[in-house]
Write an enzyme that holds these catalytic residues in place. Structure first.
Site, PDB file in Angstrom:
ATOM      1  NE  ARG A  19     -10.589  18.889  16.455  1.00 17.82           N
ATOM      2  CZ  ARG A  19     -10.077  19.700  17.384  1.00 17.82           C
ATOM      3  NH1 ARG A  19     -10.328  20.800  17.253  1.00 17.82           N
ATOM      4  NH2 ARG A  19      -9.214  19.258  18.191  1.00 17.82           N
ATOM      5  CG  ASP A  40      -9.455  25.132  14.825  1.00 24.76           C
ATOM      6  OD1 ASP A  40      -9.975  24.625  14.307  1.00 24.76           O
ATOM      7  OD2 ASP A  40      -9.374  24.939  16.197  1.00 24.76           O
ATOM      8  CG  ASP A  62     -11.660  34.307  19.432  1.00 18.96           C
ATOM      9  OD1 ASP A  62     -12.560  33.699  19.144  1.00 18.96           O
ATOM     10  OD2 ASP A  62     -11.476  34.529  20.747  1.00 18.96           O
ATOM     11  CB  VAL A  63     -14.212  32.979  14.008  1.00 15.87           C
ATOM     12  CG1 VAL A  63     -13.424  32.287  13.264  1.00 15.87           C
ATOM     13  CG2 VAL A  63     -15.335  32.112  14.970  1.00 15.87           C
ATOM     14  CG  ASN A  89     -15.650  24.707   8.680  1.00 22.26           C
ATOM     15  OD1 ASN A  89     -16.369  23.798   8.395  1.00 22.26           O
ATOM     16  ND2 ASN A  89     -14.249  24.303   9.328  1.00 22.26           N
ATOM     17  CE1 TYR A 154     -24.537  23.611  14.261  1.00 23.98           C
ATOM     18  CE2 TYR A 154     -26.362  22.735  13.224  1.00 23.98           C
ATOM     19  CZ  TYR A 154     -25.061  22.981  13.265  1.00 23.98           C
ATOM     20  OH  TYR A 154     -24.466  22.555  12.148  1.00 23.98           O
ATOM     21  CE  LYS A 158     -24.023  26.029  11.500  1.00 25.05           C
ATOM     22  NZ  LYS A 158     -22.675  26.209  10.975  1.00 25.05           N
ATOM     23  CB  THR A 189     -16.832  15.813  11.900  1.00 24.68           C
ATOM     24  OG1 THR A 189     -18.020  16.374  12.319  1.00 24.68           O
ATOM     25  CG2 THR A 189     -16.724  16.015  10.357  1.00 24.68           C
TER      26      THR A 189
END
Length: 277
Positions: A19, A40, A62-63, A89, A154, A158, A189
């Site tokens: 998505r 995903d 699962d990253v 991503n 967050y 980043k 999004t």
């Protein structure tokens, strides 16, 4: 104008591709002739997206799990071909004051947003270095160049992605492997649902981020900021004295944008999903 020849036939892996920015990017690249593999954690949605667009490969990923990531990339290379571009991503953005953030959520943000990017980059590099070609693109955020109340962890994640990617770019200089960061502003999004961006600045559309990534693959460079205006302001603000920069940010509404100004009802579905183990 993008040189389509530089996109056509490339095998591109996109994490968090079911998505949002990931799916928009996959769709844009496929339209230009790239072979797309999306992964995903949401197995149902990644299958729906993969089937609907007839991507070359799609599956659960699962990253934060080395076995999951390794086996996913193995299967892509077995069924589609050697990976040319890896786009890390996948990421989450729960909001709220740090003191109210459960340790489980703090770890989840860092596991997905930082460890997932590090793990993916490591696995991608290991495959690309012997071929002396490839491109790792890590999705950061303009939040990685600033500080926004309500997004402390967050923001930290980043900032980490930017520092990590810049270091890889120098560490593997002249290896044939390219490294890039993408820094979106608040994007329309699900991740940005219920949140209003700073005054005077519009939110980006996922297709705009996708277009920037397409251009980045065709002509690699270290960073791209989207939108151009938000990116310009981010750079300018960082040159100002701290008190002036912070005052300007507050005047634009950033002090409350991810706290009191959040529409909790509109954001609930995303927060519930982002916070679920």
């Amino acid at each position: 104008m993008t040189d389509v020849a530089k996109i056509r036939g490339k095998v591109v892996v996109i994490t968090g591709g079911a998505r949002g920015i990931g799916l928009a990017t996959a769709t844009a690249l496929q339209a230009l002739g790239a072979e797309i593999a999306i992964g995903d954690i949401d197995e149902t949605t990644v299958k729906e997206s993969g089937v609907a667009r007839d991507f070359a490969y799609y599956g659960k990923l699962d990253v934060t799990d080395p076995r999951s990531f390794e086996s996913f990339l193995d299967e892509v290379e077995r069924t589609v071909g050697p990976i040319d571009v890896l786009i890390n991503n996948a990421g989450i953005m729960p909001t709220g004051k740090l003191v109210d953030e459960p340790d489980q959520i703090t770890r989840r943000i860092l596991d997905i947003n930082v460890y997932g990017v590090i793990l993916g980059s490591k696995l991608g590099i290991a495959r690309m270095l012997p071929r002396k070609r490839g491109h790792v693109i890590n999705i950061a955020s303009l939040a990685g160049e600033t500080h926004i109340p309500g997004l402390a962890t967050y923001n930290a994640s980043k900032h980490a992605v930017l520092g990590f990617t810049d270091t890889l770019r120098e560490e593997y200089r002249r290896s044939g492997v390219e490294f890039s960061s993408v820094l979106p502003t608040l994007t329309n999004t699900e991740l940005g649902s219920g949140v209003s961006g700073p005054k005077l600045l519009r939110s980006a559309e996922p297709e705009e981020i996708a277009d920037a990534i397409v251009a980045l693959i065709a002509t690699p460079k270290s960073k791209v900021r989207v939108t151009a205006m938000a990116g310009f302001l981010s750079q300018v603000v960082n040159l100002l004295p701290e008190s002036v920069a912070d005052g300007l940010a507050r005047a634009l509404g950033s002090g409350d944008a991810f706290l009191g100004a959040v529409d909790a009802e509109k954001r609930k579905a995303y927060e519930d999903r982002a916070r679920s183990a």
